[in-house]
Design a protein around this motif. Structure first.
Motif, PDB file in Angstrom:
ATOM      1  N   LYS A 162       0.821  -1.216   0.000  1.00  0.00           N
ATOM      2  CA  LYS A 162       0.000   0.000   0.000  1.00  0.00           C
ATOM      3  C   LYS A 162       0.856   1.267   0.000  1.00  0.00           C
ATOM      4  O   LYS A 162       0.419   2.303  -0.474  1.00  0.00           O
TER       5      LYS A 162
ATOM      6  N   ARG B 200       1.857   1.493  -3.911  1.00  0.00           N
ATOM      7  CA  ARG B 200       0.797   1.591  -4.916  1.00  0.00           C
ATOM      8  C   ARG B 200      -0.358   2.454  -4.415  1.00  0.00           C
ATOM      9  O   ARG B 200      -0.750   2.369  -3.266  1.00  0.00           O
TER      10      ARG B 200
ATOM     11  N   ALA C  50      -3.650  -0.119  -7.891  1.00  0.00           N
ATOM     12  CA  ALA C  50      -4.026  -1.451  -7.418  1.00  0.00           C
ATOM     13  C   ALA C  50      -5.253  -1.955  -8.171  1.00  0.00           C
ATOM     14  O   ALA C  50      -5.307  -3.125  -8.566  1.00  0.00           O
TER      15      ALA C  50
END
Length: 102
Positions: free
Chosen positions: A72, A75, A80
């Protein structure tokens, strides 16, 4: 073994280290030895220094991160979502062609 067998001990000096938990550790060093700037406190494990008024602060400990947390960080949500859609399309195309997927 006595001192006669080992030889005479080197002249010593006492050095006091102080940690942020207000522990004092008195250590003996050879007079010619270079005394380190910091020393780990034997009572709590935090860094200690010779400056009683300004002991070193406790190191900041980073919390454990999961694999998902690292992903996380790299991206964005839109990236995602794009990757997920590409993977779904690839799976659907393989399924239609009859390719065996494990």
């Amino acid at each position: 073994m006595g001192e006669a067998e080992r030889g005479e001990a080197a002249p010593r000096k006492q050095v006091t280290f102080h940690c942020s938990q207000q522990h004092q550790s008195v250590l003996a060093f050879a007079r010619e030895a270079v005394v380190p700037e910091s020393w780990d406190c034997p009572k709590c494990g935090l860094p200690a220094s010779m400056d009683e008024l300004n002991p070193p602060p406790a190191p900041r400990i980073e919390p454990y991160k999961t694999h998902l947390a690292y992903v996380k960080e790299r991206r964005s949500d839109t990236e995602a979502e794009d990757i997920l859609q590409e993977a779904i399309q690839l799976l659907r195309s393989r399924r239609k062609s009859g390719e065996i997927i494990f």
